[in-house]
Design a protein around this motif. Structure first.
Motif, short mmCIF file in Angstrom:
data_model
loop_
_atom_site.label_atom_id
_atom_site.label_comp_id
_atom_site.label_asym_id
_atom_site.label_seq_id
_atom_site.Cartn_x
_atom_site.Cartn_y
_atom_site.Cartn_z
N VAL A 129 29.01 47.22 50.01
CA VAL A 129 28.93 46.07 49.11
C VAL A 129 29.61 46.43 47.80
O VAL A 129 29.57 47.58 47.37
N LYS A 130 30.25 45.47 47.18
CA LYS A 130 30.85 45.67 45.86
C LYS A 130 30.39 44.59 44.90
O LYS A 130 30.02 43.48 45.31
N LYS A 131 30.41 44.92 43.61
CA LYS A 131 30.03 43.97 42.58
C LYS A 131 31.28 43.27 42.06
O LYS A 131 32.31 43.90 41.82
N VAL A 132 31.18 41.95 41.87
CA VAL A 132 32.28 41.15 41.35
C VAL A 132 31.74 40.33 40.18
O VAL A 132 30.66 39.76 40.26
N ILE A 133 32.49 40.29 39.08
CA ILE A 133 32.08 39.50 37.93
C ILE A 133 33.01 38.30 37.78
O ILE A 133 34.22 38.44 37.66
N GLN A 134 32.40 37.12 37.85
CA GLN A 134 33.13 35.86 37.70
C GLN A 134 32.41 35.01 36.67
O GLN A 134 31.20 34.77 36.79
N ASN A 135 33.13 34.57 35.66
CA ASN A 135 32.53 33.71 34.63
C ASN A 135 31.26 34.32 34.04
O ASN A 135 30.23 33.65 33.87
N ASP A 136 31.33 35.62 33.76
CA ASP A 136 30.21 36.36 33.14
C ASP A 136 28.97 36.42 34.03
O ASP A 136 27.87 36.68 33.55
N THR A 137 29.13 36.18 35.30
CA THR A 137 28.01 36.27 36.25
C THR A 137 28.32 37.33 37.29
O THR A 137 29.45 37.43 37.77
N GLU A 138 27.31 38.15 37.62
CA GLU A 138 27.48 39.20 38.61
C GLU A 138 27.23 38.67 40.02
O GLU A 138 26.20 38.06 40.29
N PHE A 139 28.19 38.90 40.91
CA PHE A 139 28.06 38.55 42.30
C PHE A 139 28.27 39.80 43.15
O PHE A 139 28.86 40.79 42.69
N TYR A 140 27.81 39.73 44.39
CA TYR A 140 28.00 40.84 45.31
C TYR A 140 28.69 40.35 46.56
O TYR A 140 28.39 39.26 47.07
#
Length: 290
Positions: free
Chosen positions: A275-286
């Motif tokens: 799993v990796k962390k992704v930041i979009q629009n100041d929100t953390e997604f995985y």
């Protein structure tokens, strides 16, 4: 009441919406509404645990949220959207005019959903999810034809067929049919869910607005008239595999675990490079690493 919506004449889809499952759900959403985006996580859990009892037809009431927000109308009425769309009925039927008419924003996205749905209910649902990702996570203009086609490519449907249907009359007619259903079912808030049993003599049960998860379960129990058997949720990693963008809060809600438990699990998966962390629009997604 609901049998009128299960014939190909009133709903011009290439597959029938009739089903052998005992309960039929009509889910009214606006692809541009943040509340509908939040609702989707709860509904995913509902499908995973109790989807063997019902089938769901998604009705995109595109324009409800945006129109109300821009005009500062009362959110308890959809009449303005119905009347506005009715006045544009002739324009919508003339595909050569509406394709280049930005005044029809944001109906284009809803019509695109219907174009995808012509390849099957599952394709339509996947397209809706992808459209919301593009809008909420990537700030894409989902009224642009190029963006809509890109979404179709992402979910691996027949892109040529999608473009043909996007430019054809069936998608527009299906969208107009959805608006008619929305009006006839007296939908006053978005999202809303209407439950129908297999007994066509029984009235449907409507839940206006976004309610708690247990509310949907209780209504399903009432409509099915039998003790419900809950299916086990998939392994958490399998859930992440099929949901490209997930948040800690979504996983907490679906799996009913604490933030600490979910964060610990995600850290382990990140160390294992699954799993990796992704930041979009100041929100953390995985995201799952393929």
């Amino acid at each position: 009441m609901h049998d009128n919506y299960c014939n190909n004449e009133s709903n011009p889809s290439k597959e029938t919406c009739c089903t052998k499952k005992p309960i039929e759900l009509y889910v009214f959403i606006d692809p541009l509404c943040r509340n509908c985006w939040d609702f989707s996580a709860s509904f995913k859990k509902f499908i995973l645990e109790y989807g063997h009892y019902f089938s769901a037809t998604f009705i995109p009431v595109s324009g409800y949220y945006t129109t109300k927000k821009l005009l500062e109308k009362n959110f308890n009425s959809l009449s303005f959207v119905w009347e506005k769309t009715a006045r544009r009925s002739d324009i919508l039927c003339d595909q050569d005019i509406w394709l280049d008419n930005k005044e029809l924003y944001p109906y284009y996205s809803a019509i695109a959903i219907k174009a995808a749905e012509l390849q099957g209910r599952h394709a339509g649902l996947n397209y809706l999810k992808k459209l919301q990702e593009y809008y909420f996570l990537m700030n894409k203009d989902i009224t642009e034809k190029e963006v809509l086609i890109e979404c179709a490519k992402e979910i691996n449907i027949d892109v040529k067929e999608f473009i043909d249907d996007l430019n054809g009359p069936l998608s527009i007619k299906a969208f107009q049919c959805d608006l008619k259903i929305t009006k006839e079912m007296l939908i006053t808030e978005i999202p809303s869910v209407v439950f129908f049993s297999e007994n066509i003599e029984e009235e449907g049960l409507k839940i206006n607005g976004f309610e708690s998860y247990q509310t949907y379960v209780k209504i399903l129990q009432l409509m099915s008239k039998e003790k419900l058997t809950k299916r086990n949720l998939p392994d958490l990693l399998d859930y992440i595999k099929v949901n490209p963008f997930v948040t800690v809060n979504e996983l907490c809600d679906v799996y009913e675990q604490s933030i600490q438990q979910i964060e610990l699990y995600l850290k382990k998966m990140m160390l294992l490079r699954k799993v990796k962390k992704v930041i979009q629009n100041d929100t953390e997604f995985y995201q799952y690493i393929h």
